[in-house]
Write an enzyme that holds these catalytic residues in place. Structure first.
Site, PDB file in Angstrom:
ATOM      1  N   HIS A 100     -77.494 -18.791  13.518  1.00  0.00           N
ATOM      2  CA  HIS A 100     -77.670 -17.775  14.556  1.00  0.00           C
ATOM      3  C   HIS A 100     -76.785 -18.211  15.719  1.00  0.00           C
ATOM      4  CE1 HIS A 100     -81.675 -17.808  12.571  1.00  0.00           C
ATOM      5  NE2 HIS A 100     -81.720 -16.513  12.822  1.00  0.00           N
ATOM      6  N   ASP A 103     -78.417 -20.809  17.829  1.00  0.00           N
ATOM      7  CA  ASP A 103     -78.664 -22.148  17.266  1.00  0.00           C
ATOM      8  C   ASP A 103     -77.522 -23.077  17.609  1.00  0.00           C
ATOM      9  OD1 ASP A 103     -80.559 -20.820  15.656  1.00  0.00           O
ATOM     10  OD2 ASP A 103     -79.209 -20.775  13.932  1.00  0.00           O
TER      11      ASP A 103
HETATM   12  C1  XUL Z   1     -87.171 -15.676   9.607  1.00  0.00           C
HETATM   13  C2  XUL Z   1     -85.914 -15.830   8.846  1.00  0.00           C
HETATM   14  C3  XUL Z   1     -84.675 -15.908   9.657  1.00  0.00           C
HETATM   15  C4  XUL Z   1     -83.494 -15.247   9.049  1.00  0.00           C
HETATM   16  C5  XUL Z   1     -82.275 -15.213   9.930  1.00  0.00           C
HETATM   17  O1  XUL Z   1     -88.311 -15.610   8.838  1.00  0.00           O
HETATM   18  O2  XUL Z   1     -85.936 -15.944   7.644  1.00  0.00           O
HETATM   19  O3  XUL Z   1     -84.402 -17.237   9.921  1.00  0.00           O
HETATM   20  O4  XUL Z   1     -83.140 -15.853   7.847  1.00  0.00           O
HETATM   21  O5  XUL Z   1     -82.520 -14.625  11.143  1.00  0.00           O
END
Ligand code: XUL
Ligand code: CO
Length: 436
Positions: A100, A103
């Protein structure tokens, strides 16, 4: 200074090895069904759990020891973390990673500051990608952590927040393109509702459709050709999430004319939260031509939330690989370990144990699935089970050559339908156990 000085590159040592820092099944160059394990599995490490997970839970503070991380929000710390992450992934022989935006780089006071921070860290990500050959499986924007997203991002009641989310995705698409990302993920973290009394569901879903079209348009404009992936999850953090399961997502994508550009990223623990098996979700997405990538993890039967544990169950990985082989594999998707070490597994070395276990479980699942397919009994049984559709009245129905009148005269002439045959579920379960 090395972040993991006590670990050298993890090697394949074969099933008899007792070395906990070796692969027993994942042998990257081994060929299965005409393709190397590396290319079948396309393993990916997630930045959020593995490098940002603190081990905190609603009852207590973080526990993780991460000596390379000074816990500050500085760009320098974020850059140092990138070096540690790539050292880890290189030693693990993981060919991909996923992140992300928030992150990898600290969020600033303004969007402009956040973007500058992001750029500073992206320089190091790019350098490390070039140094190691590790690639970005997908990027995504975190549209759920900041309090501004309390009512959702694309489905918020606050139009300014929609605009903020759009600006954030715009930047993240640019970065994903710059880093050669092969996909781009949307997980609708807060795109749902807690209560229908305060919710205009139709308007929210229209806005979500609009948001995705804006992303498609911008990707086209900048020449980002990676697959867009929606990651279904039924709840948590919202009570109801709009992207609740594969069927709901595909229906949404069809309704809003988005199927050409989107596929799904199916996550094991999300499937089980939706009351489905992972096998069901994969088969459903696959048969619709919408299987894009997987987030590999597992839940806990006794806990009803998204525990994001590393997958170790060979029955599960064999089922997953059976379906992936059935639909011709995942590329440009991958097997992305959206999983976190337990709070009690707080030492850096635990990150290796966790990933090695997951990779081995998938490698072994791949081999089991390939053997089941080579054995052929399962496929032959299913084919035989539907044999009544291959000729006679079944073939006519499938070809659209039989209407209600014709079917009525067919049965009136016969008097009764042909007898049924056993589904042999138990025999087939025993057969699967033979291979496992
Ligand atoms: C949350 C989840 C996230 C997604 C990316 O449950 O799986 O981490 O993979 O936003
Ligand atoms: Co996920």
């Amino acid at each position: 200074m090395a972040a993991f000085p006590e670990v050298s590159k993890i090697q394949y040592e074969g099933p008899k090895s007792r070395n906990p820092l070796a692969f027993r099944w994942y042998n990257p160059d081994e060929v299965v069904e005409g393709k190397t394990m590396r290319d079948h599995l396309r393993f990916s490490v997630v930045y959020w759990h593995t490098f940002r997970g603190t081990g905190s839970d609603p009852f207590g503070a973080g526990t993780m020891q991460r000596p390379w991380d000074d816990q500050s929000n500085s760009v320098e710390n974020a850059q140092r973390r990138v070096r540690a992450a790539f050292e880890f992934m290189e030693k693990l022989q993981a060919p991909f990673y996923a992140f992300h935006d928030r992150d990898v780089a600290p969020e600033g006071q303004t969007l402009a500051e956040s973007n500058r921070n992001f750029d500073e860290v992206v320089k190091v990500l790019k350098e490390e990608q070039q140094r190691t050959g590790i690639k970005l499986l997908w990027g995504t924007a975190n549209l759920f952590s900041n309090p501004r997203y309390m009512h959702g991002a694309a489905t918020t009641c606050n139009a300014d927040v929609f605009a903020y989310a759009a600006a954030q995705v715009k930047k993240c698409l640019e970065v994903t393109k710059e880093l050669g990302g092969e996909n781009y993920v949307f997980w609708g973290g807060r795109e749902g509702y807690q209560n229908l009394f305060n919710t205009d569901m139709k308007r929210e879903l229209d806005h979500l459709g609009r948001f995705f079209h804006l992303a498609v348009d911008y990707a086209k404009e900048i020449g980002f050709h990676g697959t867009f992936l929606i990651e279904p999850k039924p709840k948590e953090p919202t009570k109801h999430q709009y992207d609740s399961d594969a069927a709901a997502c595909i229906n949404f994508l069809r309704a809003y004319g988005l199927t050409e550009r989107f596929k799904l990223n199916i996550e094991t623990n999300h499937a089980t939260l939706a009351g489905h098996t992972m096998m069901h979700e994969l088969d459903y997405a696959g048969m619709q031509g919408m299987l894009g990538s997987i987030d590999a993890n597992t839940g806990d039967l006794l806990l009803g939330w998204d525990t994001d544990q590393f997958p170790t169950n060979l029955y599960l990985t064999a089922e997953v690989m059976l379906i992936l082989l059935k639909y011709g594999g995942l590329a440009p998707g991958g097997v992305n370990f959206d999983a976190k070490v337990r709070r009690e597994s707080f030492e850096p070395i635990d990150l290796f144990h966790a990933h090695i276990g997951g990779m081995d479980a998938f490698a072994r699942g791949l081999k089991i699935a390939a053997e089941i397919r080579a054995g052929g009994e399962l496929a032959a049984f299913v084919k035989q089970r539907y044999a009544s559709w291959d000729a006679g009245i079944g073939a006519e129905i499938e070809a659209g050559k039989a209407d209600f009148r014709k079917l009525e005269s067919y049965i009136l002439a016969k008097g009764e339908a042909a007898p049924n045959h056993s589904g042999r579920q138990e025999m087939l379960e025993n057969l699967i156990n033979y291979y496992i």
